[in-house]
Design a protein around this motif. Sequence first.
Motif, PDB file in Angstrom:
ATOM      1  N   GLY A  98       0.787  -1.223   0.000  1.00  0.00           N
ATOM      2  CA  GLY A  98       0.000   0.000   0.000  1.00  0.00           C
ATOM      3  C   GLY A  98       0.818   1.271   0.000  1.00  0.00           C
ATOM      4  N   ILE A  99       2.121   1.175  -0.204  1.00  0.00           N
ATOM      5  CA  ILE A  99       2.986   2.346  -0.258  1.00  0.00           C
ATOM      6  C   ILE A  99       3.663   2.371  -1.627  1.00  0.00           C
ATOM      7  CG2 ILE A  99       4.989   3.502   0.732  1.00  0.00           C
ATOM      8  CD1 ILE A  99       4.273   2.271   3.401  1.00  0.00           C
ATOM      9  N   LEU A 100       3.554   3.501  -2.311  1.00  0.00           N
ATOM     10  CA  LEU A 100       4.110   3.650  -3.651  1.00  0.00           C
ATOM     11  C   LEU A 100       5.318   4.577  -3.624  1.00  0.00           C
ATOM     12  CD1 LEU A 100       0.767   4.341  -5.577  1.00  0.00           C
ATOM     13  CD2 LEU A 100       1.759   2.128  -4.996  1.00  0.00           C
ATOM     14  N   LYS A 101       6.231   4.347  -4.550  1.00  0.00           N
ATOM     15  CA  LYS A 101       7.324   5.289  -4.778  1.00  0.00           C
ATOM     16  C   LYS A 101       7.189   5.792  -6.203  1.00  0.00           C
ATOM     17  CE  LYS A 101      11.224   5.181  -2.767  1.00  0.00           C
ATOM     18  NZ  LYS A 101      12.562   4.857  -2.216  1.00  0.00           N
ATOM     19  N   ILE A 102       7.150   7.132  -6.356  1.00  0.00           N
ATOM     20  CA  ILE A 102       6.943   7.738  -7.677  1.00  0.00           C
ATOM     21  C   ILE A 102       8.216   8.431  -8.142  1.00  0.00           C
ATOM     22  CG2 ILE A 102       4.470   8.014  -7.324  1.00  0.00           C
ATOM     23  CD1 ILE A 102       4.962  10.942  -6.650  1.00  0.00           C
ATOM     24  N   ASP A 103       8.248   8.723  -9.451  1.00  0.00           N
ATOM     25  CA  ASP A 103       9.468   9.258 -10.069  1.00  0.00           C
ATOM     26  C   ASP A 103       9.526  10.789 -10.071  1.00  0.00           C
ATOM     27  OD1 ASP A 103       7.449   9.704 -11.878  1.00  0.00           O
ATOM     28  OD2 ASP A 103       8.639   9.146 -13.640  1.00  0.00           O
ATOM     29  N   ARG A 104       8.994  11.421  -9.051  1.00  0.00           N
ATOM     30  CA  ARG A 104       9.080  12.870  -8.901  1.00  0.00           C
ATOM     31  C   ARG A 104       9.494  13.177  -7.467  1.00  0.00           C
ATOM     32  NH1 ARG A 104       8.512  12.272 -13.537  1.00  0.00           N
ATOM     33  NH2 ARG A 104       7.324  13.517 -15.042  1.00  0.00           N
ATOM     34  N   GLY A 105      10.312  14.240  -7.299  1.00  0.00           N
ATOM     35  CA  GLY A 105      10.802  14.564  -5.969  1.00  0.00           C
ATOM     36  C   GLY A 105      11.000  16.056  -5.779  1.00  0.00           C
ATOM     37  N   VAL A 106      11.936  16.408  -4.905  1.00  0.00           N
ATOM     38  CA  VAL A 106      12.177  17.809  -4.562  1.00  0.00           C
ATOM     39  C   VAL A 106      12.544  18.623  -5.795  1.00  0.00           C
ATOM     40  CG1 VAL A 106      13.656  19.363  -3.235  1.00  0.00           C
ATOM     41  CG2 VAL A 106      12.867  17.235  -2.210  1.00  0.00           C
ATOM     42  N   ILE A 107      13.383  18.070  -6.653  1.00  0.00           N
ATOM     43  CA  ILE A 107      13.816  18.830  -7.824  1.00  0.00           C
ATOM     44  C   ILE A 107      12.669  19.080  -8.799  1.00  0.00           C
ATOM     45  CG2 ILE A 107      16.186  17.978  -7.667  1.00  0.00           C
ATOM     46  CD1 ILE A 107      15.576  15.991  -9.874  1.00  0.00           C
ATOM     47  N   HIS A 108      11.561  18.370  -8.627  1.00  0.00           N
ATOM     48  CA  HIS A 108      10.391  18.571  -9.491  1.00  0.00           C
ATOM     49  C   HIS A 108       9.320  19.400  -8.781  1.00  0.00           C
ATOM     50  CE1 HIS A 108      12.211  14.630 -10.635  1.00  0.00           C
ATOM     51  NE2 HIS A 108      12.180  15.183 -11.829  1.00  0.00           N
ATOM     52  N   GLY A 109       9.610  19.856  -7.571  1.00  0.00           N
ATOM     53  CA  GLY A 109       8.643  20.680  -6.849  1.00  0.00           C
ATOM     54  C   GLY A 109       7.621  19.909  -6.052  1.00  0.00           C
ATOM     55  N   VAL A 110       7.868  18.634  -5.823  1.00  0.00           N
ATOM     56  CA  VAL A 110       6.920  17.821  -5.047  1.00  0.00           C
ATOM     57  C   VAL A 110       7.067  18.140  -3.564  1.00  0.00           C
ATOM     58  CG1 VAL A 110       6.203  15.477  -4.448  1.00  0.00           C
ATOM     59  CG2 VAL A 110       6.965  15.999  -6.771  1.00  0.00           C
ATOM     60  N   GLU A 111       5.942  18.226  -2.849  1.00  0.00           N
ATOM     61  CA  GLU A 111       5.931  18.548  -1.422  1.00  0.00           C
ATOM     62  C   GLU A 111       5.092  17.533  -0.662  1.00  0.00           C
ATOM     63  OE1 GLU A 111       4.420  22.470  -1.075  1.00  0.00           O
ATOM     64  OE2 GLU A 111       6.080  23.414  -2.169  1.00  0.00           O
ATOM     65  N   VAL A 112       5.367  17.434   0.641  1.00  0.00           N
ATOM     66  CA  VAL A 112       4.589  16.555   1.508  1.00  0.00           C
ATOM     67  C   VAL A 112       3.134  17.022   1.528  1.00  0.00           C
ATOM     68  CG1 VAL A 112       4.271  15.808   3.900  1.00  0.00           C
ATOM     69  CG2 VAL A 112       6.572  15.919   2.922  1.00  0.00           C
ATOM     70  N   SER A 113       2.208  16.069   1.591  1.00  0.00           N
ATOM     71  CA  SER A 113       0.756  16.286   1.647  1.00  0.00           C
ATOM     72  C   SER A 113       0.136  16.587   0.289  1.00  0.00           C
ATOM     73  CB  SER A 113       0.381  17.389   2.635  1.00  0.00           C
ATOM     74  OG  SER A 113       0.753  17.026   3.946  1.00  0.00           O
ATOM     75  N   GLU A 128       6.601  11.465   2.102  1.00  0.00           N
ATOM     76  CA  GLU A 128       8.042  11.684   2.159  1.00  0.00           C
ATOM     77  C   GLU A 128       8.526  12.088   0.776  1.00  0.00           C
ATOM     78  OE1 GLU A 128       9.596   7.973   3.510  1.00  0.00           O
ATOM     79  OE2 GLU A 128       9.295   8.436   5.616  1.00  0.00           O
ATOM     80  N   VAL A 129       9.475  13.042   0.750  1.00  0.00           N
ATOM     81  CA  VAL A 129       9.993  13.535  -0.518  1.00  0.00           C
ATOM     82  C   VAL A 129      11.513  13.440  -0.515  1.00  0.00           C
ATOM     83  CG1 VAL A 129      10.043  15.453  -2.140  1.00  0.00           C
ATOM     84  CG2 VAL A 129       8.047  15.119  -0.688  1.00  0.00           C
ATOM     85  N   TYR A 130      12.071  12.907  -1.591  1.00  0.00           N
ATOM     86  CA  TYR A 130      13.510  12.786  -1.784  1.00  0.00           C
ATOM     87  C   TYR A 130      13.895  13.609  -3.013  1.00  0.00           C
ATOM     88  CZ  TYR A 130      12.406   8.848   1.235  1.00  0.00           C
ATOM     89  OH  TYR A 130      11.924   8.076   2.265  1.00  0.00           O
ATOM     90  N   PRO A 131      15.190  13.750  -3.274  1.00  0.00           N
ATOM     91  CA  PRO A 131      15.586  14.601  -4.411  1.00  0.00           C
ATOM     92  C   PRO A 131      14.898  14.261  -5.724  1.00  0.00           C
ATOM     93  CG  PRO A 131      17.509  14.080  -3.090  1.00  0.00           C
ATOM     94  CD  PRO A 131      16.367  13.292  -2.506  1.00  0.00           C
ATOM     95  N   ALA A 132      14.813  12.980  -6.077  1.00  0.00           N
ATOM     96  CA  ALA A 132      14.234  12.609  -7.370  1.00  0.00           C
ATOM     97  C   ALA A 132      13.085  11.619  -7.254  1.00  0.00           C
ATOM     98  CB  ALA A 132      15.319  12.047  -8.286  1.00  0.00           C
ATOM     99  N   SER A 133      12.551  11.423  -6.068  1.00  0.00           N
ATOM    100  CA  SER A 133      11.435  10.491  -5.880  1.00  0.00           C
ATOM    101  C   SER A 133      10.634  10.912  -4.652  1.00  0.00           C
ATOM    102  CB  SER A 133      11.940   9.051  -5.721  1.00  0.00           C
ATOM    103  OG  SER A 133      12.728   8.932  -4.560  1.00  0.00           O
ATOM    104  N   ALA A 134       9.506  10.258  -4.468  1.00  0.00           N
ATOM    105  CA  ALA A 134       8.647  10.563  -3.321  1.00  0.00           C
ATOM    106  C   ALA A 134       7.858   9.322  -2.940  1.00  0.00           C
ATOM    107  CB  ALA A 134       7.705  11.715  -3.640  1.00  0.00           C
ATOM    108  N   THR A 135       7.409   9.288  -1.681  1.00  0.00           N
ATOM    109  CA  THR A 135       6.617   8.168  -1.165  1.00  0.00           C
ATOM    110  C   THR A 135       5.155   8.586  -1.061  1.00  0.00           C
ATOM    111  OG1 THR A 135       8.483   7.303   0.100  1.00  0.00           O
ATOM    112  CG2 THR A 135       6.287   6.603   0.776  1.00  0.00           C
TER     113      THR A 135
END
Length: 276
Positions: A98-113, A128-135
Amino acid sequence: MIGNAVTTVVSVTSRPFLKALATTRGGADSLTGFVFAYGEARREAEALRMRLAESAAALARSAELAAENQRLRRMLRFVRHEPDLGLESVEILANYKGILKIDRGVIHGVEVSMCVITEDGVVGLVTEVYPASATVVTLHSAECRIGAMVERNRVRGVVHGGRGDISRICTMEYIDTKDDVRQGDAVVTSPESLFPPGYAIGRVVAVHDAGRLWKYADIEPAVDPYRLDELFLVRRAAIPAGELAGRRETEGLEEPARPAAAALPDTRTLQERYAP
């Protein structure tokens, strides 16, 4: 006379052997022909099997391409239908319990919530947000909690996961015992949630009365996260008040100043003016 007799005896005596030899030669020739024909048939059958396998693979690729084309068309229609949400298509890198990891992160402007949806309904929230991915936690995770309401009568509640990876059923809690919630009711996002209101969450499959002030319902999610390849990140969940009033932001233009209205005399009594 004696020579003819000897020749006759030899001919008679050797006849069975010559006949057997001829029969053996014929059988050998037949056996050789049979083996050759069998080998040829086997090679032809193998070639046919290979061609059949190639045709099946090509047909499968064609069906997959057709399904992908249909899926992309649906996604495109959804994006065009919801221009105010700033939808961005993202791909799933990993999917676990039930937890996904996507191919967008901080460098793409993704934010928590940030909210994640598909054309079929709600998927989950970015936690959760990482440089190039997010949870992204989905409705199959206990960490995902979404403000919800019954579409039929707008009864409010909170939907969350937590039943485990096997059940894939989530729960709608904080339903007043007097509220009317029925099996089969559609549940959508409420205006109080982080999501745009009115997006499908799922359907009620059972209602439980705990005998207290609240009751709860079992919800079957509208979206199965285990079958997703792509989803949408909502860049803009809330619509500006100016647009809701029919106004659009205009850059470089200033609203002309309006003349100040003359102040009107205050006709209220002192008691009315200073009353708490």
